[in-house]
Design an enzyme around this catalytic site. Structure first.
Site, PDB file in Angstrom:
ATOM      1  N   GLY A  19      31.353 -18.659  -6.872  1.00 49.44           N
ATOM      2  CA  GLY A  19      31.280 -19.084  -5.463  1.00 49.44           C
ATOM      3  C   GLY A  19      30.318 -20.250  -5.345  1.00 49.44           C
ATOM      4  N   ALA A  20      30.239 -21.027  -6.410  1.00 49.08           N
ATOM      5  CA  ALA A  20      29.187 -22.054  -6.547  1.00 49.08           C
ATOM      6  C   ALA A  20      29.278 -23.169  -5.519  1.00 49.08           C
ATOM      7  CB  ALA A  20      29.245 -22.647  -7.962  1.00 49.08           C
ATOM      8  N   ARG A  21      30.459 -23.380  -4.908  1.00 45.78           N
ATOM      9  CA  ARG A  21      30.579 -24.443  -3.907  1.00 45.78           C
ATOM     10  C   ARG A  21      30.514 -23.897  -2.482  1.00 45.78           C
ATOM     11  NH1 ARG A  21      34.010 -26.265  -8.052  1.00 45.78           N
ATOM     12  NH2 ARG A  21      35.976 -25.643  -7.066  1.00 45.78           N
ATOM     13  N   THR A  88      27.807 -10.688  -2.409  1.00 44.44           N
ATOM     14  CA  THR A  88      29.031 -10.638  -1.610  1.00 44.44           C
ATOM     15  C   THR A  88      29.140  -9.284  -0.913  1.00 44.44           C
ATOM     16  OG1 THR A  88      30.025 -12.036  -3.297  1.00 44.44           O
ATOM     17  CG2 THR A  88      31.535 -11.004  -1.731  1.00 44.44           C
ATOM     18  N   PRO A 115      23.126  -5.928  -0.122  1.00 46.02           N
ATOM     19  CA  PRO A 115      23.723  -6.483   1.096  1.00 46.02           C
ATOM     20  C   PRO A 115      22.890  -7.604   1.693  1.00 46.02           C
ATOM     21  CG  PRO A 115      22.817  -4.297   1.537  1.00 46.02           C
ATOM     22  CD  PRO A 115      22.706  -4.521   0.057  1.00 46.02           C
ATOM     23  N   ASN A 116      21.601  -7.633   1.341  1.00 48.69           N
ATOM     24  CA  ASN A 116      20.748  -8.707   1.857  1.00 48.69           C
ATOM     25  C   ASN A 116      19.594  -8.948   0.889  1.00 48.69           C
ATOM     26  OD1 ASN A 116      19.020 -10.372   3.491  1.00 48.69           O
ATOM     27  ND2 ASN A 116      20.200  -9.666   5.249  1.00 48.69           N
ATOM     28  N   PHE A 117      19.452 -10.200   0.429  1.00 48.36           N
ATOM     29  CA  PHE A 117      18.394 -10.537  -0.530  1.00 48.36           C
ATOM     30  C   PHE A 117      17.122 -11.036   0.152  1.00 48.36           C
ATOM     31  CE2 PHE A 117      22.001 -10.513  -3.420  1.00 48.36           C
ATOM     32  CZ  PHE A 117      21.447  -9.917  -4.545  1.00 48.36           C
ATOM     33  N   HIS A 144      25.368 -13.596  13.717  1.00 43.96           N
ATOM     34  CA  HIS A 144      25.615 -14.520  12.602  1.00 43.96           C
ATOM     35  C   HIS A 144      26.310 -15.800  13.055  1.00 43.96           C
ATOM     36  CE1 HIS A 144      24.721 -11.034  10.028  1.00 43.96           C
ATOM     37  NE2 HIS A 144      24.523 -11.914   9.061  1.00 43.96           N
ATOM     38  N   LYS A 148      31.228 -16.873   9.403  1.00 39.67           N
ATOM     39  CA  LYS A 148      31.183 -15.632   8.615  1.00 39.67           C
ATOM     40  C   LYS A 148      32.529 -14.912   8.704  1.00 39.67           C
ATOM     41  CE  LYS A 148      28.427 -11.433   7.948  1.00 39.67           C
ATOM     42  NZ  LYS A 148      28.536 -11.556   6.480  1.00 39.67           N
ATOM     43  N   THR A 155      24.789  -6.111   5.914  1.00 44.90           N
ATOM     44  CA  THR A 155      23.443  -5.607   6.221  1.00 44.90           C
ATOM     45  C   THR A 155      23.504  -4.561   7.332  1.00 44.90           C
ATOM     46  OG1 THR A 155      22.617  -7.800   5.677  1.00 44.90           O
ATOM     47  CG2 THR A 155      21.105  -6.346   6.857  1.00 44.90           C
TER      48      THR A 155
HETATM   49  N1  LIG Z   1      23.446 -10.470   0.125  1.00 41.23           N
HETATM   50  C1  LIG Z   1      22.951 -11.500   0.809  1.00 41.23           C
HETATM   51  O1  LIG Z   1      21.720 -11.675   0.927  1.00 41.23           O
HETATM   52  C2  LIG Z   1      23.886 -12.479   1.438  1.00 41.23           C
HETATM   53  C3  LIG Z   1      25.228 -12.247   1.348  1.00 41.23           C
HETATM   54  N2  LIG Z   1      26.112 -13.138   1.845  1.00 41.23           N
HETATM   55  C4  LIG Z   1      27.505 -12.859   1.585  1.00 41.23           C
HETATM   56  O2  LIG Z   1      27.931 -13.695   0.516  1.00 41.23           O
HETATM   57  C5  LIG Z   1      29.316 -14.000   0.660  1.00 41.23           C
HETATM   58  C6  LIG Z   1      29.495 -15.509   0.644  1.00 41.23           C
HETATM   59  O3  LIG Z   1      28.915 -16.067   1.788  1.00 41.23           O
HETATM   60  P1  LIG Z   1      28.963 -17.647   2.048  1.00 41.23           P
HETATM   61  O4  LIG Z   1      28.374 -18.368   0.887  1.00 41.23           O
HETATM   62  O5  LIG Z   1      28.430 -17.868   3.400  1.00 41.23           O
HETATM   63  O6  LIG Z   1      30.547 -17.871   2.069  1.00 41.23           O
HETATM   64  P2  LIG Z   1      31.366 -19.198   1.690  1.00 41.23           P
HETATM   65  O7  LIG Z   1      32.741 -19.004   2.241  1.00 41.23           O
HETATM   66  O8  LIG Z   1      30.590 -20.411   2.075  1.00 41.23           O
HETATM   67  O9  LIG Z   1      31.408 -19.163   0.085  1.00 41.23           O
HETATM   68  C7  LIG Z   1      32.283 -18.374  -0.678  1.00 41.23           C
HETATM   69  C8  LIG Z   1      32.720 -19.223  -1.854  1.00 41.23           C
HETATM   70  O10 LIG Z   1      33.438 -18.398  -2.770  1.00 41.23           O
HETATM   71  C9  LIG Z   1      34.508 -19.202  -3.277  1.00 41.23           C
HETATM   72  N3  LIG Z   1      35.518 -18.352  -3.891  1.00 41.23           N
HETATM   73  C10 LIG Z   1      36.559 -17.712  -3.304  1.00 41.23           C
HETATM   74  N4  LIG Z   1      37.267 -17.049  -4.244  1.00 41.23           N
HETATM   75  C11 LIG Z   1      36.657 -17.268  -5.437  1.00 41.23           C
HETATM   76  C12 LIG Z   1      36.899 -16.846  -6.763  1.00 41.23           C
HETATM   77  N5  LIG Z   1      37.944 -16.043  -7.069  1.00 41.23           N
HETATM   78  N6  LIG Z   1      36.062 -17.250  -7.750  1.00 41.23           N
HETATM   79  C13 LIG Z   1      35.002 -18.056  -7.475  1.00 41.23           C
HETATM   80  N7  LIG Z   1      34.724 -18.498  -6.224  1.00 41.23           N
HETATM   81  C14 LIG Z   1      35.540 -18.106  -5.221  1.00 41.23           C
HETATM   82  C15 LIG Z   1      35.000 -19.983  -2.058  1.00 41.23           C
HETATM   83  O11 LIG Z   1      35.797 -21.085  -2.423  1.00 41.23           O
HETATM   84  C16 LIG Z   1      33.664 -20.375  -1.442  1.00 41.23           C
HETATM   85  O12 LIG Z   1      33.195 -21.600  -1.980  1.00 41.23           O
HETATM   86  C17 LIG Z   1      29.764 -13.315   1.944  1.00 41.23           C
HETATM   87  O13 LIG Z   1      30.313 -12.044   1.634  1.00 41.23           O
HETATM   88  C18 LIG Z   1      28.464 -13.146   2.721  1.00 41.23           C
HETATM   89  O14 LIG Z   1      28.487 -12.114   3.643  1.00 41.23           O
HETATM   90  C19 LIG Z   1      25.698 -14.272   2.473  1.00 41.23           C
HETATM   91  C20 LIG Z   1      24.373 -14.531   2.634  1.00 41.23           C
HETATM   92  C21 LIG Z   1      23.347 -13.642   2.124  1.00 41.23           C
HETATM   93  O1  LIG Z   2      27.482 -14.101   5.678  1.00 36.65           O
HETATM   94  C1  LIG Z   2      26.256 -14.253   5.835  1.00 36.65           C
HETATM   95  O2  LIG Z   2      25.760 -15.302   6.249  1.00 36.65           O
HETATM   96  C2  LIG Z   2      25.363 -13.122   5.523  1.00 36.65           C
HETATM   97  N1  LIG Z   2      25.888 -12.069   4.965  1.00 36.65           N
HETATM   98  C3  LIG Z   2      25.191 -10.893   4.581  1.00 36.65           C
HETATM   99  C4  LIG Z   2      25.653  -9.720   5.410  1.00 36.65           C
HETATM  100  O3  LIG Z   2      26.849  -9.630   5.713  1.00 36.65           O
HETATM  101  O4  LIG Z   2      24.840  -8.858   5.730  1.00 36.65           O
HETATM  102  C5  LIG Z   2      23.696 -11.074   4.567  1.00 36.65           C
HETATM  103  C6  LIG Z   2      23.169 -11.930   5.679  1.00 36.65           C
HETATM  104  O5  LIG Z   2      23.305 -11.233   6.869  1.00 36.65           O
HETATM  105  C7  LIG Z   2      23.907 -13.261   5.737  1.00 36.65           C
END
Ligand SMILES: NC(=O)C1=CN([C@@H]2O[C@H](COP(=O)(O)OP(=O)(O)OC[C@H]3O[C@@H](n4cnc5c(N)ncnc54)[C@H](O)[C@@H]3O)[C@@H](O)[C@H]2O)C=CC1
Ligand SMILES: O=C(O)C1=N[C@H](C(=O)O)C[C@H](O)C1
Length: 257
Positions: A19-21, A88, A115-117, A144, A148, A155
């Site tokens: 998900g690097a981009r 994710t 779920p949240n770092f 959010h 999203k 979280t």
């Molecule tokens: N645990 C945490 O602290 C946080 C969790 N998240 C979660 O992380 C996830 C991503 O969030 P965002 O970066 O905002 O979403 P985003 O949509 O910006 O990024 C997801 C990326 O994954 C790529 N992708 C899709 N299928 C793929 C595959 N098969 N292989 C490799 N890459 C693939 C997409 O092209 C996209 O670039 C969400 O589920 C979000 O809720 C987001 C922020 C914090």
């Molecule tokens: O998608 C986000 O942005 C976030 N996703 C995570 C979640 O679903 O809890 C963590 C944070 O809230 C940001």
């Protein structure tokens, strides 16, 4: 000394990002690049082959992709013997059991799913769990950015489960609510008996309030992430820890103790 310790002692941790981009992936690549004890060896997004991670000799994969692809990614990591740090969302109890099952066959391998770092968010969940037994009412309001994909947030779902478990352990009954004939959705989602409300608005990033109530008082526990850099110390902590933590680690809590 274990193989992992030996590898760690001889050089930086070799990290691949899935998900690097994406919004989080870009930030993770920067953070890994900037960490003296890590080397960013592979960046994979949709359409790129996962084999790039194995070809680059990654020891740890960080996954911030989407709930529909994360299980396939994790399965691949386990098959390849690569540790994984997963941010994710979308992890149901059934999915977590599936991951535990895969790891049963690879006792040396570690997976951290959080779920949240954000360190503040982890503390918010701990404080909410602690408060839960003292209040008859509780509701969760997560807010959010509108891009999203999932609702309610990972979280909020995790918090609701923690709060519900703490209430059950304390012998609390259902949250009082006399609502009748409600308009669909007006009272939010019901997760283990806890109402969760998901707000989406431009200008927001990631925010959550846990609102507790009892006779004559309320307590609000709130956390705000204003920038995705807020998640990076937790991600790096997990990358450093995961090779030494075989099995599934759920949430950052055990890494902060
Ligand atoms: N645990 C945490 O602290 C946080 C969790 N998240 C979660 O992380 C996830 C991503 O969030 P965002 O970066 O905002 O979403 P985003 O949509 O910006 O990024 C997801 C990326 O994954 C790529 N992708 C899709 N299928 C793929 C595959 N098969 N292989 C490799 N890459 C693939 C997409 O092209 C996209 O670039 C969400 O589920 C979000 O809720 C987001 C922020 C914090
Ligand atoms: O998608 C986000 O942005 C976030 N996703 C995570 C979640 O679903 O809890 C963590 C944070 O809230 C940001």
């Amino acid at each position: 000394m274990t193989d992992e310790q030996e590898k760690g002692a001889t050089g930086p941790i070799r990290v691949g990002v899935l998900g690097a981009r994406g919004r989080m992936g870009i930030e993770v690549c920067k953070a890994v690049d900037g960490a003296a004890d890590m080397e960013l060896v592979a960046t994979v997004d949709q359409g790129d082959p996962l084999s790039a991670v194995a070809d680059a000799g990654a020891q740890v994969v960080v996954d911030f992709t989407t709930p529909d692809v994360v299980m396939d990614n994790l399965r691949w990591c386990v098959d390849q013997g690569v540790h994984a740090v997963v941010g994710t969302t979308g992890f149901t109890g059934q999915r977590l059991d599936q991951v535990r099952g895969w790891l049963g066959g690879r006792p040396e391998l570690g997976v951290v799913i959080a779920p949240n770092f954000g360190i503040g968010a982890v503390l918010m969940m701990q404080f909410a769990t602690r408060a839960a037994r003292h209040f008859e009412s509780v509701e969760i309001i997560e807010q959010h950015h509108p891009r999203k994909l999932d609702a309610p947030s990972g979280t909020a779902t995790h918090t609701a489960r923690l709060v519900a478990a703490a209430r059950a352990e304390a012998g609390l009954g259902p949250v009082p609510d006399a609502t009748a004939d409600e308009v669909a959705g007006a009272r939010g989602a019901d997760i283990d008996g806890v109402r969760v409300h998901a707000v989406r608005a431009t200008g927001l990033l990631a925010h959550q309030e846990v609102l507790f109530g009892t006779i004559g008082e309320t307590l609000t526990i709130r956390h705000d992430s204003y920038d995705r850099v807020s998640f990076m110390p937790g991600v790096l902590l997990a990358v450093r820890a995961v090779p030494g933590r075989p099995g599934l680690t759920l949430g950052l809590d055990p890494l902060l103790d």
